[in-house]
Design an enzyme around this catalytic site. Structure first.
Site, mmCIF file in Angstrom:
data_model
loop_
_atom_site.group_PDB
_atom_site.id
_atom_site.type_symbol
_atom_site.label_atom_id
_atom_site.label_comp_id
_atom_site.label_asym_id
_atom_site.label_seq_id
_atom_site.Cartn_x
_atom_site.Cartn_y
_atom_site.Cartn_z
ATOM 1 N N PRO A 231 34.912 68.664 49.998
ATOM 2 C CA PRO A 231 35.180 67.312 50.371
ATOM 3 C C PRO A 231 36.650 66.867 50.897
ATOM 4 C CG PRO A 231 33.925 67.303 48.302
ATOM 5 C CD PRO A 231 34.603 68.638 48.589
ATOM 6 N N THR A 234 40.457 67.044 48.622
ATOM 7 C CA THR A 234 40.516 67.685 47.585
ATOM 8 C C THR A 234 41.446 68.750 47.276
ATOM 9 O OG1 THR A 234 38.869 69.232 48.561
ATOM 10 C CG2 THR A 234 37.987 67.246 47.027
ATOM 11 N N LYS A 236 42.722 71.254 49.877
ATOM 12 C CA LYS A 236 42.487 72.569 50.735
ATOM 13 C C LYS A 236 43.627 73.056 51.207
ATOM 14 C CE LYS A 236 38.883 70.960 52.960
ATOM 15 N NZ LYS A 236 38.863 69.600 52.072
ATOM 16 N N GLU A 454 25.396 38.559 40.225
ATOM 17 C CA GLU A 454 26.427 39.598 39.615
ATOM 18 C C GLU A 454 25.844 39.576 38.115
ATOM 19 O OE1 GLU A 454 28.232 41.532 41.079
ATOM 20 O OE2 GLU A 454 28.089 40.498 43.126
ATOM 21 N N HIS A 457 23.324 42.019 38.050
ATOM 22 C CA HIS A 457 23.492 43.576 38.043
ATOM 23 C C HIS A 457 23.979 43.821 36.470
ATOM 24 C CE1 HIS A 457 22.894 44.552 42.067
ATOM 25 N NE2 HIS A 457 23.986 43.424 42.521
#
Length: 670
Positions: A231, A234, A236, A454, A457
């Site tokens: 991804p 990360t 690379k 909220e 949730h």
């Protein structure tokens, strides 16, 4: 040392132009002829002379024919015309004449000119002859200025300021940047935190270049290609920089887009030049970042027709990679986050022998990444790095670097002497939820609806076993959201059906709370509904968790098949899939309604506390609901308000909410 500039063709071109335009005989019209006085008088009498230029300081005159006579002369002797005469600074005389006495010459001219036709009489001008040296100097300066402008606008501008591959005659040269003994990179493997498996793989490559005999004496061969996949953010490219700093061999770095050019054949030419340079300096490493720019799968998806320059570049790359000898010692490294679209021929053994997956960092790797990025920050000793690592699941190395930088900026903005834990809390809120908008005007009725949304949730997630534990709930507007709830998702590699259903039920708790408490619902649950649908769709079509559809997956992990115009299942199966998705979503919505109805008094108390305090934490939920019986680890060690670091944000009540929890959506397991 090969500087990769190629032969400079501009200098011989300048010399050739100077010879053409500065050597006597090329300055003017080379068709000029000498003429006697009698022949001159005949031309005047016939009306063919347009102008006569008489020089007082030398017994010479230049004769210019009129337009009619010049056209007649050109048509009669066109094949003998010198083509360079068209490049002359100005048209030269048609004839030159050496006269005797100037007074006699003028009187004779006037007498004969009076006999010529009235519309074809010639004129006589007097002047002083120019110095050949001054005329030569003027012409030289003129053409030098012209060539300088030509060089600046065409050669420099076209090549982006010159340099390797910048000039038009070296446009096919590689644009790779070379790092060797003269230009080193200071990044080493010590600067790359985490990525233990990936570092071990690339360290072996570096060791092979340094001590090749250690492997070749046992019959081993050098790997020709190493592909870094993972991804964004990360590490690379950072890993490739560390290889460049550790290898102590020539390192060529460029991007896949550096091969792309508007001219046909340039990409393949640059590939050839790049590999020629690498072979000349072997042992060496070539790093191609974002290789998907030229490595995309060929055929099938190319609707442009005709010749594809990108495919020609890829073909040349495939040929160069597979043409190495065992003693060449050139390794190709490449990085991409789109490995699924790469051509299969590029990924086969013999080209990219190794594919290293650089995944998001685990808990201990995030701790190491924090150690690296916090070294440059003046940190409060009370900041616990282990705590920061635990509260940032799903963060990449780039995300952690951004978090540390944002915390330092917030500390400076608040005039702190050191970066405190609260600065990190504010930084995460800023990154995940967006900028806080305390001055945004919200109607009391809308604020009440947001609070119940909220609270719904929070209530459902608290009362379901496998939902992510809640850390913080707020109804303060941030970014595009009017409210948000932060959770700490569990770091797991696989997910069960019960866990996905509990997460879906928690997503639908906001809309269910509006219906239970207010009797209707609003458009604020758009993001919740979108994520719930994606979750249900993944359960049915990807993970095979539907009994009616069966243990099948219609997901193509290779990315080679294009389902844009056709589906891999029949219309009857499509109806079953739609029914199953609807069943999953509706059952969890009804479950959320039931949970909130059974705990409506607690839901109302939580919403009122939200309206009062605007921001509540886990302890506030424990006061109302009590501790979670199935979560003893969290209940044994409660987290204080100041220690809460929200890791992920769930949608509040806004249609355009974009702060999605990475772990909440279906995540493909490979």
């Amino acid at each position: 040392m090969n500087n990769n500039k190629g032969f400079n063709w501009f200098i011989p071109i300048i010399i050739l132009v100077m010879v053409l335009f500065l050597v006597p005989g090329f300055l003017g019209d080379s068709n000029t002829k000498n003429i006697g006085e009698n022949d001159f008088y005949k031309l005047v009498q016939s009306g063919k002379v347009g102008e006569v230029m008489v020089y007082r300081d030398t017994p010479k005159a230049e004769i210019f024919l009129n337009k009619a006579a010049k056209a007649e002369q050109k048509s009669a002797a066109k094949k003998d015309e010198n083509p360079l005469s068209m490049l002359a600074m100005k048209p030269g005389p048609d004839y030159t004449l050496t006269y005797g006495d100037l007074r006699y010459f003028q009187e004779r001219f006037n007498q004969i000119n009076s006999e010529a036709p009235a519309d074809k009489k010639a004129t006589m001008e007097f002047g002083t002859s120019k110095s050949p040296f001054s005329e030569l100097l003027f012409t030289a300066l003129f053409w030098i200025a012209i060539m300088a402008l030509f060089y600046f606008f065409l050669f420099r501008k076209m090549g982006g300021g010159g340099g390797p591959g910048g000039q038009i005659f070296s446009i096919g040269k590689s644009r790779a940047k070379l790092f060797d003994d003269k230009e080193k990179i200071n990044v080493t493997f010590k600067d790359v935190a985490g990525l233990e498996g990936a570092k071990e793989e690339v360290q072996e490559v570096v060791d092979f270049l340094k001590n090749s005999e250690k492997y070749t004496k046992l019959g081993g061969k050098i790997p020709k290609g190493v592909l870094l996949v993972g991804p964004p953010g990360t590490g690379k490219t950072l890993l490739a920089k560390a290889v460049a700093g550790e290898a102590k061999v020539p390192f060529f770095s460029l991007s896949g887009s550096d091969f792309v050019e508007m001219f046909v054949g340039v990409g393949a030419s640059r590939v050839r030049d790049l590999f020629a340079q690498a072979k000349a300096k072997s042992p060496a490493i070539i790093f191609i970042d974002e290789i998907d720019a030229i490595g995309r799968a060929r055929g099938g998806k190319n609707f442009s027709g005709g010749n594809d320059e990108r495919e020609n570049t890829l073909n040349q790359l495939l040929t160069e990679m597979d043409g190495f000898g065992t003693d060449t010692n050139v390794i190709i490294m490449a990085a991409t986050n789109r490995a699924d679209i790469l051509d299969k021929a590029l990924l086969r053994a013999g080209r990219f022998d190794r594919s290293i997956y650089v995944d998001l960092p685990e808990l201990h790797e995030r701790r190491q990444i924090f150690d690296v990025h916090l070294q440059k920050i003046k940190l409060d000793p009370e900041v616990d790095r282990d705590f920061l690592a635990k509260q940032t699941p799903g963060f990449s190395g780039a995300d952690i670097a951004n978090l540390c930088n944002e915390a330092a900026l917030i500390a400076a903005r608040n005039s702190h002497e050191v970066v405190t834990k609260q600065d990190f809390l504010d930084a995460v809120d800023r990154i995940i939820g967006g900028l806080e908008k305390k001055n945004k005007a919200i109607k009391p009725s809308e604020k009440k609806r947001i609070a119940f949304h909220e609270a719904g949730h929070a209530t459902v997630s608290w009362l379901t076993e496998h939902a992510a534990p809640l850390l913080k709930v707020t109804i303060v507007p941030r970014g595009r959201s009017l409210g948000a709830a932060w959770y700490l998702p569990e770091e797991r590699q696989i997910t069960t059906t019960e866990q996905m259903l509990d997460e879906m039920c928690s997503l639908l708790g906001g809309r269910a709370a509006e219906q239970v408490a207010l009797g209707d619902y609003s458009t604020g649950a758009q993001n919740d509904l979108e994520r719930a649908y994606k979750q249900a769709n993944a359960m049915v079509t990807i993970y095979g968790l539907s009994e009616k559809v069966g243990h099948v997956s219609y997901y193509d992990s290779s990315g080679q098949n294009d389902y844009a115009f056709s589906k891999p299942y029949s219309e009857k199966t499509a109806e079953i899939i739609d029914d199953e998705i609807q069943r999953f979503v509706q059952s969890q919505y009804e479950r959320a309604i039931q949970i909130l109805t059974d705990n409506q008094d607690k839901l109302t108390a939580l919403a009122n506390k939200l309206l009062e305090k605007e921001v509540i934490f886990r302890e506030d939920l424990e006061e109302i609901f009590g501790k979670r019986a199935w979560d003893p680890e969290l209940t044994e060690k409660p987290v204080s308000n100041a220690e809460v670091l929200p890791a992920t944000a769930t949608d509040a009540t806004n249609v355009e909410q974009q702060n999605e929890t990475p772990q909440a959506e279906p995540k493909l397991e490979h």
